[in-house]
Design a protein around this motif. Structure first.
Motif, mmCIF file in Angstrom:
data_model
loop_
_atom_site.group_PDB
_atom_site.id
_atom_site.type_symbol
_atom_site.label_atom_id
_atom_site.label_comp_id
_atom_site.label_asym_id
_atom_site.label_seq_id
_atom_site.Cartn_x
_atom_site.Cartn_y
_atom_site.Cartn_z
ATOM 1 N N THR A 161 0.844 -1.182 0.000
ATOM 2 C CA THR A 161 0.000 0.000 0.000
ATOM 3 C C THR A 161 0.880 1.232 0.000
ATOM 4 O O THR A 161 2.107 1.141 0.118
ATOM 5 C CB THR A 161 -0.914 0.022 1.234
ATOM 6 N N GLU A 162 0.247 2.378 -0.121
ATOM 7 C CA GLU A 162 1.011 3.619 -0.097
ATOM 8 C C GLU A 162 1.741 3.790 1.228
ATOM 9 O O GLU A 162 2.770 4.453 1.299
ATOM 10 C CB GLU A 162 0.080 4.817 -0.340
ATOM 11 N N ASP A 163 1.190 3.194 2.277
ATOM 12 C CA ASP A 163 1.802 3.316 3.598
ATOM 13 C C ASP A 163 2.847 2.238 3.860
ATOM 14 O O ASP A 163 3.505 2.258 4.903
ATOM 15 C CB ASP A 163 0.723 3.238 4.683
ATOM 16 N N THR A 164 3.002 1.284 2.946
ATOM 17 C CA THR A 164 3.968 0.212 3.149
ATOM 18 C C THR A 164 5.357 0.683 2.754
ATOM 19 O O THR A 164 5.588 1.027 1.594
ATOM 20 C CB THR A 164 3.609 -1.021 2.295
ATOM 21 N N PRO A 165 6.304 0.737 3.700
ATOM 22 C CA PRO A 165 7.652 1.201 3.335
ATOM 23 C C PRO A 165 8.365 0.204 2.444
ATOM 24 O O PRO A 165 8.171 -1.011 2.568
ATOM 25 C CB PRO A 165 8.349 1.349 4.692
ATOM 26 N N THR A 175 12.401 -0.853 5.840
ATOM 27 C CA THR A 175 12.217 -0.391 7.210
ATOM 28 C C THR A 175 13.575 -0.347 7.888
ATOM 29 O O THR A 175 14.286 -1.353 7.946
ATOM 30 C CB THR A 175 11.277 -1.323 7.998
ATOM 31 N N ARG A 188 13.386 9.730 7.813
ATOM 32 C CA ARG A 188 11.934 9.652 7.619
ATOM 33 C C ARG A 188 11.466 10.497 6.439
ATOM 34 O O ARG A 188 10.372 10.294 5.928
ATOM 35 C CB ARG A 188 11.211 10.092 8.896
ATOM 36 N N GLY A 206 10.675 3.536 6.020
ATOM 37 C CA GLY A 206 10.060 3.575 7.347
ATOM 38 C C GLY A 206 11.156 3.496 8.388
ATOM 39 O O GLY A 206 12.160 2.803 8.192
#
Length: 290
Positions: A161-165, A168, A273, A279
């Motif tokens: 998803t867009e939030d998946t880095p 990390t 960040r 992430g």
């Protein structure tokens, strides 16, 4: 599953040697609950269990393949039923005969369906068995020209998803006197800066305290170091994403892991960040150890 509107069920199937294990591992990295070599008759109980678990298991991937023997023939009907009641998608992994033969020869293992025949006999039998599943798949991925890293990246692109880095990063502070972190990918040394330990008003504090952080960054070279280090890591982290290295540990040490390394780690984390696809977590390994 359909009732929650949130849970997803993904079936991973396809030709033996086409990369099912790589896809399963990549999905686990993305937070999917992966069940390998699931007999088709167990798909319904699996979805029912997931429904009871609710949001605790929002994404489930089941790997279904010919190792299920005669049970595999039940897969088409089981999947047809699940499509009517579940948020289900199916991924089929494909590769050319020549590539599959080469992969089996490299690992020196027989094809699960070849019996007393050749590798090509087993591949042909599997293709015949898979015809309907392939035709009903939502996504077909040809892995013939993909290495394991490229295949994992393709999975990340399709199911992240867009939030998946993309990667990390754990920025880890530590004290050299307690030993180097065994799992660090990069290690930096903060001992080139004056030690706040020798300032009586700062000794009992640590690098997360504002007064200590301000002291550290008032020192010559501190700000220049952390900004240059972040800039140097930018192409490295971008490369990790291309090569499907999803986790990295960046360690910064000082003598005791209490002042300088913590202040620098916190600032480095802030700078990282801001990088695309990165992430960041921060961990202070030796804080409170003294």
């Amino acid at each position: 599953m359909a009732g929650t509107g949130q849970q997803e069920l993904l079936i991973v199937t396809g030709m033996s040697g086409a990369g099912r294990s790589t896809v399963a591992n990549a999905l686990e990295d993305l937070g999917w609950y992966v069940v390998d070599n699931l007999p088709p008759m167990m798909l319904r109980p699996l979805t029912e269990l997931a429904e009871k678990a609710g949001n605790a298991i929002p994404k489930i991937a089941a790997v279904v393949d010919v190792r299920g023997g005669r049970l595999f023939t039940d897969a088409v009907e089981a999947l047809r039923e699940l499509r009517e009641s579940s948020n289900l998608r199916m991924v089929f992994l494909e590769a050319t005969d020549a590539v599959l033969v080469r992969r089996f020869e490299q690992v020196r293992r027989p094809h699960p369906l070849q019996g007393d025949g050749t590798l090509l006999d087993g591949i042909a039998a599997e293709r015949a068995l898979m015809i309907e599943l392939r035709a009903n798949s939502d996504i077909v991925i040809d892995t013939s020209d993909l290495n394991v890293h490229q295949l994992a990246t393709a999975v990340h692109e399709k199911f992240g998803t867009e939030d998946t880095p993309g990667v990390t990063v754990t920025v880890l502070s530590f004290g050299f006197k307690y030993g180097l972190p065994a799992d660090a990918d990069h290690v930096a040394d903060a001992r080139f800066l004056p030690n706040p330990f020798w300032v009586p008003a700062l000794r009992a504090l640590n690098g997360t305290d504002q007064t200590v952080s301000e002291y550290v960054f008032e020192q010559e070279g501190a700000r220049e170091f952390v900004e240059a280090y972040a800039a140097a890591l930018e192409p490295v982290l971008a490369g990790y994403q291309r090569e499907n290295k999803r986790h990295a540990t960046i360690a910064i040490g000082c003598t005791g892991g209490k002042h300088r390394s913590i202040a620098l780690a916190e600032e480095l984390a802030t700078l990282l960040r801001g990088l695309p696809g990165v992430g960041v977590n921060v961990k202070h390994r030796d804080l409170g150890r003294e």
